[in-house]
Design an enzyme around this catalytic site. Structure first.
Site, short mmCIF file in Angstrom:
data_model
loop_
_atom_site.label_atom_id
_atom_site.label_comp_id
_atom_site.label_asym_id
_atom_site.label_seq_id
_atom_site.Cartn_x
_atom_site.Cartn_y
_atom_site.Cartn_z
N GLU A 174 1.45 -0.54 -5.14
CA GLU A 174 0.40 0.44 -5.39
C GLU A 174 1.09 1.80 -5.36
O GLU A 174 1.36 2.35 -4.29
CB GLU A 174 -0.69 0.39 -4.31
CG GLU A 174 -1.84 1.35 -4.62
CD GLU A 174 -2.39 2.09 -3.40
OE1 GLU A 174 -3.53 2.58 -3.50
OE2 GLU A 174 -1.69 2.19 -2.38
N ASP A 177 0.83 -1.20 0.00
CA ASP A 177 0.00 0.00 0.00
C ASP A 177 0.87 1.25 0.00
O ASP A 177 1.90 1.31 0.67
CB ASP A 177 -0.88 -0.03 1.25
CG ASP A 177 -1.86 1.12 1.31
OD1 ASP A 177 -2.71 1.23 0.40
OD2 ASP A 177 -1.79 1.90 2.28
#
Length: 565
Positions: free
Chosen positions: A289, A221
């Protein structure tokens, strides 16, 4: 003249044929996939109970959004314990069983990792609060003295991704106003200080914990975050740009300029992680990401000694337009192949409007906003699904890896008309109802038309309400039904595997109609008509897959076909 691009190919087990280069990976948002306990929130046993359905679909791996211990202020992206399962999702034993069942069916498992910040309820942050200024515990996070005569002003002018200042002031143990801590996201998500070697060591241990349990990799993330510019200088984002309300171009512009995104120091972190993963058998992977543009800058995250994959958000945000699609496909192959990495194609995930709706939206659709209440140009569901199937057929024919978001194989649209009192996305609450946020793509998916909660569980409970008619999309209603979206996905994935498309070559072919894309890959000729005007199919065409019914020997608008070459 046709453009020829050849991907790296090889035999199984040799460099260039690693599983992650060609895998189709299915994203599971655990709280919305399947609920075995009946409390209305999906869980790990629920996933285990449907592993056979995933195997039948034909995917190669699953990626689980966060299931770690968390106060759930940001859907689990506020982690309070990186090495345990939140009780709402089950136990570590439940995770191990799910992993074992997946592996026994040849399905690999990737877990989400959130290294930019933790929850403020994490033991490490609570210890930092208790230890006081100047302590080793505070050095784990980014604490600073405030400005002003009495430290009453934040250390700099940075703004949170979620709006408002990126700094919060604490109260010290003696009750006096104290230091400020940085949180690029919610105030309950304090940022780690990655200049501290202690932080590095803790995350290496976290990686080992899950690798030792047998996971096949990590989706990382905010992979373009973590490192902040020395001195934490003031910075004002470009006008009309913010990381939740803007599109990729806005977010990438901010990432390119800001002192807290895309700093060069992040690459040293991922090189160290890659070295660790390389000590494990089984080709363990890292997927970034990272909201970074242009693509040749994003490619830095997937150099041969760093991550293996990076989500191609430029492709996700490209409109259903032949010229735009051709450009992003060309740019993707050029960028990723220049560093020896595959492109990683994606059309939907838990943060964006489902592409069965998004591709028929005529108004602007900033990432994170959701549809409504001020949205105009809301989607026609028939056009949206038709384009979604055509776009999926195009994506799955592209060499490289691909990601599928749970429910897209059922043709699920974005749920727009949720009751206001049911909405849970922090975006809705932070904007005082100005933006719906991401609840619409997170509604629990349907399994059986006539069962409680459409088969999500046996009690009828559902953490987000399912709309009327949701059961019509249920897997049981589509399984074995010719022409259903589920069977279309199964057929596409089977053909993709049969023709080894993921590791194949790629060659553009010319077409007189500018709204039509044509390319050849591994025994297939793929035609995608992004316009409204039907075009002739090649004479004697042998159709292996069509995203919609064909009209004789013509290819209708918003339709993609795979032809035997």
């Amino acid at each position: 003249m046709a453009t020829e691009i050849t991907t790296t190919t090889g035999t199984h087990g040799t460099p260039g044929s690693e599983w992650w280069r060609s895998a189709v990976i299915y994203q599971i948002y655990p709280r919305s996939f399947a609920d075995a306990s009946g409390d209305g929130i999906g869980d790990l046993p629920g996933i285990t109970s449907h592993i056979d359905s995933l195997a039948e679909l034909g995917i190669d791996a699953i990626w689980l959004s966060p299931f770690f211990t968390s106060p759930q202020n940001d859907a689990g992206y506020d982690v309070a314990d990186y090495c345990d399962v939140d009780p709402i999702f089950g136990t570590l034993d439940d995770f191990d069983r799910m992993l074992e069942e997946a592996h026994s069916r040849g399905i690999r498992v990737i877990v989400d990792l959130v290294p930019n910040h933790s929850s403020d309820q994490h033991r490490w942050f609570q210890e930092a609060l208790a230890a006081g200024p100047g302590s080793e515990e505070r050095a784990r996070y980014i604490f600073r003295e405030g400005k002003g005569a009495n430290g009453e002003l934040p250390p700099n002018n940075w703004e949170s991704v979620f709006g408002g200042p990126a700094w919060s002031r604490i109260e010290e143990a003696d009750g006096t106003p104290g230091q400020w801590y940085l949180h690029l996201f919610d105030s309950s998500q304090p940022d780690f200080d990655w200049n501290n070697r202690w932080v590095h060591e803790q995350f290496l241990d976290i990686l080992r914990f899950w690798l030792d349990r047998g996971v096949d990799g990590f989706r990382v993330d905010v992979a373009h975050g973590l490192v902040k510019q020395e001195g934490l200088p003031d910075w004002t984002p470009p006008a009309e740009s913010n990381s939740m309300g803007g599109g990729l171009e806005d977010e990438a512009e901010e990432a390119a300029l800001s002192p807290y995104w895309a700093q060069e120091g992040v690459h040293e972190i991922y090189r160290e992680w890659r070295d660790l993963l390389n000590t494990y058998e089984g080709e363990r992977v890292l997927c970034a990401e990272a909201w970074v543009d242009p693509l040749h800058k994003l490619a830095k995250w997937v150099r041969s000694d760093e991550m293996h994959q990076a989500f191609n958000f430029g492709y996700l945000e490209t409109k259903w337009d032949a010229s735009a699609l051709r450009t992003v496909i060309d740019d993707s192959y050029e960028a990723f192949h220049s560093v020896g990495a595959p492109s990683t194609w994606v059309l939907s995930n838990h943060d964006v409007v489902r592409h069965a709706s998004r591709l028929a939206v005529t108004a602007d659709n900033p990432q994170g906003d959701g549809l409504g209440p001020r949205s105009k140009g809301l989607p026609d569901p028939v056009i949206g699904l038709r384009r979604a199937r055509a776009a999926t057929a195009l994506m799955l024919a592209l060499p490289g890896s691909a990601y599928i978001y749970q429910g897209e194989e059922l043709g699920l649209p974005e749920v727009i008309d949720l009751p206001d009192e049911a909405r849970q996305d922090p975006t809705w609450h932070r904007t005082n109802g100005e933006r719906y946020g991401r609840d619409g793509c997170r509604v629990p998916i349907p399994w059986e038309a006539d069962a409680p909660a459409a088969g999500f569980n046996t009690t009828g409970e559902s953490w987000l309400p399912q709309p009327s008619g949701w059961g019509a999309f249920a897997r049981a209603e589509q399984r074995g039904v010719e022409g259903s979206t589920l069977e279309f996905y199964r057929r596409a994935l089977a053909l993709r595997k049969e023709h080894n498309v993921g590791l194949g070559s790629f060659t553009w072919l010319q077409h007189d109609e500018p709204e039509v894309l044509v390319f050849r890959t591994e025994g297939l000729t793929v035609m995608a008509n992004t316009g409204a005007t039907p075009v002739p199919l090649p004479e004697g065409a042998d159709v292996l897959l069509a995203s919609a019914d064909l009209d004789g020997d013509t290819l209708p608008g918003d339709t993609t076909v795979w032809l035997a070459s």
